[in-house]
Write an enzyme that holds these catalytic residues in place. Structure first.
Site, mmCIF file in Angstrom:
data_model
loop_
_atom_site.group_PDB
_atom_site.id
_atom_site.type_symbol
_atom_site.label_atom_id
_atom_site.label_comp_id
_atom_site.label_asym_id
_atom_site.label_seq_id
_atom_site.Cartn_x
_atom_site.Cartn_y
_atom_site.Cartn_z
ATOM 1 N N GLY A 213 -60.849 -19.112 0.130
ATOM 2 C CA GLY A 213 -60.229 -19.421 -1.163
ATOM 3 C C GLY A 213 -59.887 -18.144 -1.894
ATOM 4 C CG ASN A 214 -57.144 -17.812 -4.673
ATOM 5 O OD1 ASN A 214 -57.256 -18.068 -5.856
ATOM 6 N ND2 ASN A 214 -56.346 -18.506 -3.858
ATOM 7 C CB ALA A 215 -61.114 -14.732 -7.791
ATOM 8 C CB SER A 216 -56.864 -18.796 -8.958
ATOM 9 O OG SER A 216 -56.314 -19.602 -9.968
ATOM 10 C CB ALA A 281 -53.835 -18.396 -6.793
#
Ligand code: C5P
Length: 403
Positions: A213-216, A281
């Site tokens: 995943g990502n930090a959005s 994102a």
């Protein structure tokens, strides 16, 4: 009756100017507003709840609980009910607490849960008003979007002369009328428009317990959804896995997890929308296969093959019909503007919001953002670092120029 049908919470704090609150209630009621008074314990030392209850035709709220029957006053319901929270007089003490999230009385908890605009009429002695801490607290409150009606200069209760006199009730009412009138106009700006917004990250499953995943945080997209809804739009928010929900209950939220799910929902919702703002994102790659069982640790390293996910914005760009507006975001770390301009044309966007990770306070997770908006005509506008709610307003102002 310039305030007919308006719900106003009048917050009264411990200042000698509290005696003027009686006139203020009277004037607000005369203009047709329904007024509910919330008073701090110190406020009651300056004006009696009986006077205020009689003038407002509503019970005055001060305590969290009624000790005789155990019932409690719901600050949450009150905060939702109101079109405006007006705090007059606002003491230095209450403003300091508001600026720092302290909520040890009903007025403060109501402030923290209020979804409506907040106006304040400070009242205090001139030295208290000029103190750097009071000035700083007022700056913090302004940065939250609260509106401060500057006190006037004149004779103060202490006998001193200077700035600190609460604005006169007639002027406060005039400012409330003007503000709510303008606010009503704002609310109509997107009336009849249907807007699709994507927000948050996506999670691509590796196995039943792991994902990439990502930090959005979803904050920017949720701020956009809330602001569009406040301006009267019908908002459809396709939201990846985040820890937040929109404030505005009218936002229709579709929770999704993966890029594929987000893609399907956006494709389904896009026809019939006047605009789409792609603030999510989205993962560019997803594991080529998801293991059905938890992947066991082995002696050797693990290699996972990733395949491309669909580009939602680019697909909407292909399907865009005459009159539909498509807005994208770009988060770049190098050659920011060049890359953003490229995306404008490859994804067939109408304008793109560029945020650079080089700017402190901008981008993922932060409450603030610093953006540049670039359109197809090549116009590029740089904005200051602002709270994401304020950035949302700038983006929507740009969107409005297309309608
Ligand atoms: O190509 P890049 O990911 O940098 O483009 C960012 C823009 O494209 C954002 O508006 C983002 O929401 C959108 N996007 C998308 N689907 C993807 C990748 C990006 O909608 N798979």
């Amino acid at each position: 009756m310039r305030l007919a049908g308006k719900h106003i919470i009048l917050g009264i704090t411990g200042s000698i100017a509290a005696y003027k609150a009686a006139i203020l209630v009277r004037l607000l009621v005369k203009e047709g507003a329904e007024v509910k008074v919330v008073i701090t314990p110190y406020g009651k030392e300056f004006i009696t709840p009986v006077t205020l209850a009689t003038l407002s035709r509503n019970t005055v709220l001060c305590d969290f609980f009624k000790h005789d029957d155990g019932s409690w006053n719901s600050h949450v319901e009150l905060g939702i009910w109101a079109d405006l929270m007006l705090i007059a007089p606002a003491s230095a003490n209450t403003m300091a607490k508001m600026a720092h999230g302290i909520c040890d009385n009903l007025l403060l908890t109501t402030y923290l849960s209020a979804r409506c605009p907040v106006m304040l009429a400070p009242a205090m002695d001139l030295d208290m008003f000029q103190h750097p801490s009071t000035l700083k607290n007022m700056d913090i409150l302004r940065s939250f979007g609260n509106i401060i009606m500057e006190p006037s200069s004149g004779e103060l209760a202490s006998g001193l002369h200077g700035k600190g006199r609460m604005e006169e009730p007639e002027n406060i009412v005039q400012k409330v009328v003007e503000f709510l009138g303008k606010n009503d106009q704002e609310k109509k700006k997107l009336k009849g428009k249907r807007i699709l917004i994507s927000a948050g990250p996506t999670h691509e499953k590796i196995d039943p317990v792991r994902f990439i995943g990502n930090a959005s945080s979803g904050k920017m997209g949720i701020a956009l959804a809330d602001t569009c809804a406040e301006m009267g739009a019908e908002v459809h928010l396709v939201l990846g896995p985040v820890n937040m929900i929109p404030n505005n209950r009218l936002v229709k939220t579709y929770p999704v997890v993966s890029a594929q799910e987000m893609y399907q929902k956006c494709i389904e919702l896009f026809p019939g929308c006047n605009a789409a703002i792609m603030a999510a994102a989205v993962a560019d790659y997803t594991p080529s296969e998801t293991s059905q069982e938890k992947i066991k640790k082995k002696e050797k390293d693990l290699t996972i093959r990733f395949v491309r996910t669909p580009d939602i914005a680019a697909e909407l760009g292909k399907r865009k019909a005459e009159g539909q507006i498509l807005v994208g975001f770009a988060l770049e770390t190098e050659q920011e503007k060049d890359n953003a301009v490229k995306k404008l044309s490859t994804k067939n966007l109408d304008f793109i919001v560029l945020n650079s990770l080089r700017d402190a306070g901008a981008g993922f997770g932060a409450d603030t953002n610093k953006v540049t908006i670039i359109d197809r005509a090549g116009k590029s506008e740089d904005f200051d670092l602002k709270f994401k709610q304020a950035v949302a307003v700038d983006i929507i102002e740009k969107l409005l120029t297309y309608f």
